[in-house]
Design a protein around this motif. Structure first.
Motif, mmCIF file in Angstrom:
data_model
loop_
_atom_site.group_PDB
_atom_site.id
_atom_site.type_symbol
_atom_site.label_atom_id
_atom_site.label_comp_id
_atom_site.label_asym_id
_atom_site.label_seq_id
_atom_site.Cartn_x
_atom_site.Cartn_y
_atom_site.Cartn_z
ATOM 1 N N CYS A 1 48.178 50.015 65.552
ATOM 2 C CA CYS A 1 47.940 51.617 65.141
ATOM 3 C C CYS A 1 48.699 52.123 65.540
ATOM 4 N N ALA A 2 50.038 53.211 65.335
ATOM 5 C CA ALA A 2 50.398 53.980 65.708
ATOM 6 C C ALA A 2 50.089 56.088 65.942
ATOM 7 N N ILE A 3 48.687 55.779 65.733
ATOM 8 C CA ILE A 3 48.152 56.553 65.791
ATOM 9 C C ILE A 3 46.604 56.444 65.779
ATOM 10 N N SER A 4 46.247 57.683 65.730
ATOM 11 C CA SER A 4 44.337 57.683 66.300
ATOM 12 C C SER A 4 43.954 58.719 65.215
ATOM 13 N N PRO A 5 42.930 58.697 64.524
ATOM 14 C CA PRO A 5 42.212 57.803 63.761
ATOM 15 C C PRO A 5 43.307 56.949 63.136
ATOM 16 N N CYS A 6 43.185 54.499 63.122
ATOM 17 C CA CYS A 6 43.172 54.673 62.349
ATOM 18 C C CYS A 6 42.726 53.897 61.718
ATOM 19 N N ARG A 7 42.799 53.954 60.396
ATOM 20 C CA ARG A 7 41.624 52.943 59.301
ATOM 21 C C ARG A 7 42.386 51.452 59.642
ATOM 22 N N VAL A 8 40.794 50.424 59.718
ATOM 23 C CA VAL A 8 41.176 48.989 60.175
ATOM 24 C C VAL A 8 41.024 48.391 58.208
ATOM 25 N N LEU A 9 41.921 47.723 57.600
ATOM 26 C CA LEU A 9 41.608 46.823 56.479
ATOM 27 C C LEU A 9 41.119 45.904 57.596
ATOM 28 N N LEU A 10 40.018 44.783 57.248
ATOM 29 C CA LEU A 10 40.021 43.100 57.277
ATOM 30 C C LEU A 10 40.474 41.835 56.113
ATOM 31 N N GLU A 11 41.565 41.417 55.957
ATOM 32 C CA GLU A 11 41.302 40.245 55.334
ATOM 33 C C GLU A 11 40.158 39.081 55.765
ATOM 34 N N MET A 12 39.167 38.791 55.162
ATOM 35 C CA MET A 12 37.923 37.785 54.960
ATOM 36 C C MET A 12 39.096 36.704 54.865
ATOM 37 N N PRO A 13 38.511 35.465 55.564
ATOM 38 C CA PRO A 13 38.734 34.639 55.312
ATOM 39 C C PRO A 13 38.047 33.753 53.787
ATOM 40 N N PRO A 14 38.968 32.249 53.242
ATOM 41 C CA PRO A 14 38.281 32.486 51.688
ATOM 42 C C PRO A 14 37.062 31.554 52.187
ATOM 43 N N GLY A 15 36.081 31.801 50.582
ATOM 44 C CA GLY A 15 35.029 30.749 51.029
ATOM 45 C C GLY A 15 33.660 31.505 50.207
ATOM 46 N N ASP A 16 32.638 30.605 50.559
ATOM 47 C CA ASP A 16 31.598 31.784 49.522
ATOM 48 C C ASP A 16 30.836 32.875 49.955
ATOM 49 N N GLY A 17 30.009 33.652 50.097
ATOM 50 C CA GLY A 17 29.142 34.526 50.237
ATOM 51 C C GLY A 17 29.749 35.084 51.394
ATOM 52 N N GLU A 18 29.235 35.500 51.900
ATOM 53 C CA GLU A 18 29.196 37.352 52.955
ATOM 54 C C GLU A 18 29.301 37.000 54.584
ATOM 55 N N TYR A 19 29.701 37.415 55.060
ATOM 56 C CA TYR A 19 30.216 37.315 56.405
ATOM 57 C C TYR A 19 29.631 39.227 56.589
ATOM 58 N N ALA A 20 28.785 38.911 57.875
ATOM 59 C CA ALA A 20 28.577 39.773 58.801
ATOM 60 C C ALA A 20 29.817 39.811 60.604
ATOM 61 N N VAL A 21 30.277 40.744 60.058
ATOM 62 C CA VAL A 21 32.117 41.509 61.202
ATOM 63 C C VAL A 21 31.566 42.568 62.183
ATOM 64 N N THR A 22 31.913 42.418 62.758
ATOM 65 C CA THR A 22 31.336 43.649 64.123
ATOM 66 C C THR A 22 32.741 43.206 64.881
ATOM 67 N N GLY A 23 32.924 44.709 65.680
ATOM 68 C CA GLY A 23 34.151 45.561 66.055
ATOM 69 C C GLY A 23 33.571 45.896 68.004
ATOM 70 N N ASN A 24 33.627 45.164 68.581
ATOM 71 C CA ASN A 24 33.495 45.628 70.027
ATOM 72 C C ASN A 24 32.419 45.179 70.393
ATOM 73 N N GLU A 25 31.538 43.997 69.464
ATOM 74 C CA GLU A 25 30.194 43.929 69.419
ATOM 75 C C GLU A 25 29.250 44.251 68.854
ATOM 76 N N ILE A 26 29.596 45.687 67.762
ATOM 77 C CA ILE A 26 28.721 46.412 67.446
ATOM 78 C C ILE A 26 28.794 46.184 65.900
#
Length: 110
Positions: free
Chosen positions: A45-70
């Motif tokens: 990102c060029a500046i902060s704050p930065c909005r982060v969008l994540l393309e989740m992998p294909p599959g069924d169900g849901e996944y837990a996502v962490t950022g910097n281990e949080i």
């Protein structure tokens, strides 16, 4: 290139490397205030704050996502999800998906 001049060989390698870099630029997405990354991507990102969008992998169900281990939340497979705005670089991991981390570099301002 047997017998070719060493500088010619180095020049050719540089051109090939540059061309290869262009071909894989989609793995290094960037944006001014928003960036969309997927597993294995390194975004910027060029500046902060930065909005982060994540393309989740294909599959069924849901996944837990962490950022910097949080823990950031649980998101559906196969969707592009909004992780929010960040002021610091993020190492994003999709727990249990077996995919590489995504990284987003965000300039830290005092």
């Amino acid at each position: 290139m047997v017998g070719a001049h060493p500088l010619l060989s180095i020049g050719l390698l540089a051109v090939l490397a540059a061309a290869g870099g262009c071909a894989s630029s989609d793995r290094f997405p960037s944006g001014a205030i928003t960036v969309t990354v997927g597993p294995g991507d390194t975004g910027r990102c060029a500046i902060s704050p930065c909005r982060v969008l994540l393309e989740m992998p294909p599959g069924d169900g849901e996944y837990a996502v962490t950022g910097n281990e949080i823990r950031l939340g649980t998101y559906p497979a196969g969707k592009t999800v909004d992780l929010g705005n960040y002021y610091k670089p993020q190492a994003i991991e999709i727990q249990g998906a077996g995919v590489p981390r995504a990284f987003v570099y965000i300039p830290v301002t005092p």
